[in-house]
Design a protein around this motif. Structure first.
Motif, PDB file in Angstrom:
ATOM      1  N   CYS A  96       0.429  -0.957   0.326  1.00 45.05           N
ATOM      2  CA  CYS A  96      -0.094   0.574   0.303  1.00 45.05           C
ATOM      3  C   CYS A  96       0.939   1.518  -0.012  1.00 45.05           C
ATOM      4  O   CYS A  96       1.966   1.229   1.115  1.00 45.05           O
ATOM      5  N   LYS A  97       0.767   2.475  -1.037  1.00 45.03           N
ATOM      6  CA  LYS A  97       1.307   3.227  -1.060  1.00 45.03           C
ATOM      7  C   LYS A  97       0.693   5.035  -1.686  1.00 45.03           C
ATOM      8  O   LYS A  97      -0.513   4.042  -2.347  1.00 45.03           O
ATOM      9  N   ILE A  98       1.175   6.030  -0.985  1.00 43.76           N
ATOM     10  CA  ILE A  98       0.023   6.796  -1.626  1.00 43.76           C
ATOM     11  C   ILE A  98       1.130   7.539  -3.228  1.00 43.76           C
ATOM     12  O   ILE A  98       1.816   7.703  -3.106  1.00 43.76           O
ATOM     13  N   VAL A  99       0.109   7.712  -3.604  1.00 39.69           N
ATOM     14  CA  VAL A  99       0.595   8.070  -4.897  1.00 39.69           C
ATOM     15  C   VAL A  99       0.055   9.140  -5.962  1.00 39.69           C
ATOM     16  O   VAL A  99      -1.342   9.672  -5.085  1.00 39.69           O
ATOM     17  N   SER A 100       0.671   9.770  -6.989  1.00 43.98           N
ATOM     18  CA  SER A 100      -0.286  10.715  -7.385  1.00 43.98           C
ATOM     19  C   SER A 100      -0.167  10.336  -8.970  1.00 43.98           C
ATOM     20  O   SER A 100       0.652   9.431  -9.608  1.00 43.98           O
ATOM     21  N   ASN A 101      -1.025  10.980  -9.804  1.00 40.84           N
ATOM     22  CA  ASN A 101      -1.406  10.669 -10.841  1.00 40.84           C
ATOM     23  C   ASN A 101      -1.744  12.132 -11.897  1.00 40.84           C
ATOM     24  O   ASN A 101      -2.933  12.410 -12.229  1.00 40.84           O
ATOM     25  N   SER A 102      -0.811  12.352 -12.925  1.00 44.01           N
ATOM     26  CA  SER A 102      -0.950  13.791 -13.029  1.00 44.01           C
ATOM     27  C   SER A 102      -1.771  14.173 -14.218  1.00 44.01           C
ATOM     28  O   SER A 102      -2.794  14.811 -14.758  1.00 44.01           O
ATOM     29  N   GLN A 103      -2.081  12.118 -14.922  1.00 39.28           N
ATOM     30  CA  GLN A 103      -2.827  12.286 -16.099  1.00 39.28           C
ATOM     31  C   GLN A 103      -4.557  11.710 -15.910  1.00 39.28           C
ATOM     32  O   GLN A 103      -5.192  10.949 -16.871  1.00 39.28           O
ATOM     33  N   GLN A 104      -4.295  11.622 -14.928  1.00 42.12           N
ATOM     34  CA  GLN A 104      -5.909  11.050 -14.305  1.00 42.12           C
ATOM     35  C   GLN A 104      -6.947  12.264 -13.139  1.00 42.12           C
ATOM     36  O   GLN A 104      -6.164  13.112 -12.612  1.00 42.12           O
ATOM     37  N   TYR A 105      -8.156  12.793 -13.527  1.00 44.31           N
ATOM     38  CA  TYR A 105      -8.841  13.107 -12.925  1.00 44.31           C
ATOM     39  C   TYR A 105      -8.162  13.242 -11.351  1.00 44.31           C
ATOM     40  O   TYR A 105      -8.409  12.165 -10.942  1.00 44.31           O
ATOM     41  N   PRO A 106      -9.067  14.254 -10.258  1.00 40.64           N
ATOM     42  CA  PRO A 106      -8.459  14.283  -9.465  1.00 40.64           C
ATOM     43  C   PRO A 106      -9.983  13.898  -8.743  1.00 40.64           C
ATOM     44  O   PRO A 106     -11.198  13.524  -9.228  1.00 40.64           O
ATOM     45  N   LEU A 107      -9.045  13.093  -7.618  1.00 38.06           N
ATOM     46  CA  LEU A 107     -10.711  12.655  -6.392  1.00 38.06           C
ATOM     47  C   LEU A 107     -10.655  13.276  -5.047  1.00 38.06           C
ATOM     48  O   LEU A 107      -9.807  13.481  -5.313  1.00 38.06           O
ATOM     49  N   TYR A 108     -12.227  13.471  -4.211  1.00 37.01           N
ATOM     50  CA  TYR A 108     -12.136  14.120  -3.221  1.00 37.01           C
ATOM     51  C   TYR A 108     -11.168  13.315  -2.478  1.00 37.01           C
ATOM     52  O   TYR A 108     -11.686  11.970  -2.492  1.00 37.01           O
ATOM     53  N   LEU A 109     -10.850  13.759  -1.352  1.00 37.20           N
ATOM     54  CA  LEU A 109     -10.455  13.960   0.617  1.00 37.20           C
ATOM     55  C   LEU A 109     -11.379  13.717   1.560  1.00 37.20           C
ATOM     56  O   LEU A 109     -11.034  14.821   1.700  1.00 37.20           O
TER      57      LEU A 109
END
Length: 137
Positions: A96-109
Motif C-alpha cells: 500500500c502506498k500513496i501515489v499521484s498521477n497527473s494524467q488522471q482526474y482528481p478525486l475528493y479526499l
C-alpha cells in the motif's frame, strides 16, 4: 371581478412570487458566496497502518518525497480536499502506498468532520476501495 379572474390573479401572483424568490436566491449566491474553509483546519500528520504517513500543511499534502497542492471545499457530503490531479492509494504490488498521477482526474479526499477533522479517506485505483488515515495527536 369574477371568481375565475380572482383565481387567475392569485396564480399569477404566486408564480411571480416564486420567480422573484428564485432570482433573489440565485443572485445572493454570487453576491454573498460561502467563505472559504481555512486550510489550517486540516493541518496535521495523518497515519494509516498499511500506507504510512501523509502531512497536510497550509494547502499542501506531503507524502514521502512527493507533494500536491489542495484546496478545501464543502458539499452535502461534508468537508473535502481537492487537488489538481489524482492523489490516492495504490496497492497493485501488494504494498500500500500513496501515489499521484497527473494524467488522471482528481478525486475528493474526504474528512470525517467539517469542523474538527480527525480522519481523511483516500480512494484507490480500485473502484470503491478507500483507505482511512487518522490524525496523529
Amino acid at each position: 371581478m369574477t371568481d375565475s379572474s380572482l383565481v387567475k390573479a392569485a396564480r399569477v401572483s404566486i408564480v411571480f412570487g416564486v420567480l422573484v424568490a428564485s432570482a433573489f436566491a440565485f443572485v445572493s449566491s454570487f453576491l454573498f458566496p460561502k467563505p472559504p474553509v481555512p486550510l489550517a483546519r486540516v493541518n496535521g500528520v495523518y497515519a494509516n497502518d498499511h500506507c504510512g504517513l501523509l502531512t497536510m500543511k497550509d494547502g499542501m499534502i506531503i507524502w514521502g518525497s512527493s507533494h500536491a497542492e489542495f484546496s478545501l471545499e464543502t458539499d452535502k457530503g461534508g468537508l473535502f480536499a481537492i487537488t489538481k490531479y489524482f492523489v490516492g492509494v495504490s496497492n497493485n504490488d501488494g504494498r500500500c502506498k500513496i501515489v499521484s498521477n497527473s494524467q488522471q482526474y482528481p478525486l475528493y479526499l474526504r474528512f470525517n468532520d467539517e469542523n474538527h477533522p480527525t480522519m481523511v479517506s483516500l480512494l484507490s485505483y480500485s473502484p470503491d476501495v478507500k483507505y482511512t488515515f487518522s490524525r496523529k495527536p
